[in-house]
Design a protein around this motif. Sequence first.
Motif, PDB file in Angstrom:
ATOM      1  N   UNK A   1      -3.139   2.865  -5.574  1.00 41.65           N
ATOM      2  CA  UNK A   1      -2.461   2.847  -4.277  1.00 41.65           C
ATOM      3  C   UNK A   1      -1.669   1.576  -4.055  1.00 41.65           C
ATOM      4  N   UNK A   2      -1.768   0.636  -4.978  1.00 45.25           N
ATOM      5  CA  UNK A   2      -1.195  -0.688  -4.764  1.00 45.25           C
ATOM      6  C   UNK A   2      -0.108  -0.979  -5.778  1.00 45.25           C
ATOM      7  N   UNK A   3       0.950  -1.614  -5.307  1.00 38.47           N
ATOM      8  CA  UNK A   3       2.035  -1.953  -6.222  1.00 38.47           C
ATOM      9  C   UNK A   3       2.645  -3.283  -5.794  1.00 38.47           C
ATOM     10  N   UNK A   4       3.003  -4.080  -6.791  1.00 37.90           N
ATOM     11  CA  UNK A   4       3.586  -5.388  -6.513  1.00 37.90           C
ATOM     12  C   UNK A   4       5.081  -5.249  -6.251  1.00 37.90           C
TER      13      UNK A   4
ATOM     14  N   UNK B   1       0.860  -1.188   0.000  1.00 36.08           N
ATOM     15  CA  UNK B   1       0.000   0.000   0.000  1.00 36.08           C
ATOM     16  C   UNK B   1       0.894   1.235   0.000  1.00 36.08           C
ATOM     17  N   UNK B   2       0.837   2.019  -1.041  1.00 37.21           N
ATOM     18  CA  UNK B   2       1.702   3.204  -1.133  1.00 37.21           C
ATOM     19  C   UNK B   2       1.305   4.227  -0.076  1.00 37.21           C
TER      20      UNK B   2
ATOM     21  N   UNK C   1      -2.172   9.105  -4.737  1.00 32.96           N
ATOM     22  CA  UNK C   1      -1.256   8.131  -5.341  1.00 32.96           C
ATOM     23  C   UNK C   1      -1.266   8.157  -6.868  1.00 32.96           C
ATOM     24  N   UNK C   2      -2.433   8.427  -7.472  1.00 35.12           N
ATOM     25  CA  UNK C   2      -2.503   8.439  -8.939  1.00 35.12           C
ATOM     26  C   UNK C   2      -1.698   9.585  -9.531  1.00 35.12           C
TER      27      UNK C   2
ATOM     28  N   UNK D   1      -5.574   6.597   4.122  1.00 30.77           N
ATOM     29  CA  UNK D   1      -5.723   7.072   2.754  1.00 30.77           C
ATOM     30  C   UNK D   1      -7.177   6.978   2.326  1.00 30.77           C
ATOM     31  N   UNK D   2      -7.501   7.721   1.288  1.00 27.42           N
ATOM     32  CA  UNK D   2      -8.897   7.767   0.848  1.00 27.42           C
ATOM     33  C   UNK D   2      -9.364   6.451   0.246  1.00 27.42           C
ATOM     34  N   UNK D   3      -8.535   5.852  -0.568  1.00 25.66           N
ATOM     35  CA  UNK D   3      -8.923   4.652  -1.300  1.00 25.66           C
ATOM     36  C   UNK D   3      -7.833   3.603  -1.152  1.00 25.66           C
ATOM     37  N   UNK D   4      -7.790   2.953   0.010  1.00 26.97           N
ATOM     38  CA  UNK D   4      -6.674   2.042   0.270  1.00 26.97           C
ATOM     39  C   UNK D   4      -6.552   0.921  -0.751  1.00 26.97           C
ATOM     40  N   UNK D   5      -7.668   0.515  -1.350  1.00 25.11           N
ATOM     41  CA  UNK D   5      -7.614  -0.599  -2.283  1.00 25.11           C
ATOM     42  C   UNK D   5      -7.829  -0.167  -3.719  1.00 25.11           C
TER      43      UNK D   5
END
Length: 120
Positions: free
Chosen positions: A50-53, A36-37, A88-89, A42-46
């Motif tokens: 916000x997500x990176x492998x 989770x960045x 994050x975007x 955060x507003x939109x955790x999923x």
Amino acid sequence: MTRPRVPRDVAELVRWRDRDQCQRCGVYTAGGSIHHRQGRGGDSPHSPANLVLLCGSGTTGCHGWVHAHPAAAYAAGLMVRRLGILTPAEVPITTPRGEVYLLPDGSTSLTTHPMKETTA
Ligand SMILES: [Zn+2]
């Protein structure tokens, strides 16, 4: 402490988007983990933005590196400040293939951000 689990369909989307490659070092990482960045709060955790492998877990590999080196992780976009101006975007991550924006719909943009006006 427990973290909310990433919904399975979102996790699959992120792994597909990131091509099963760690987005910091580029290694193929079928056994990696989703970071989770922007953490709790955060507003939109999923959101896919916000997500990176990353390879490893929260304590090993690049995922461990991110949490052990927050200043460098912020600089690389792998962490995004919770109370910052940018979502994050809007913060690109530095990957082996260049700077990449992760967008909320699960797509990516390599150079210019579609939500940002380009000048000159
Ligand atoms: Zn890695």
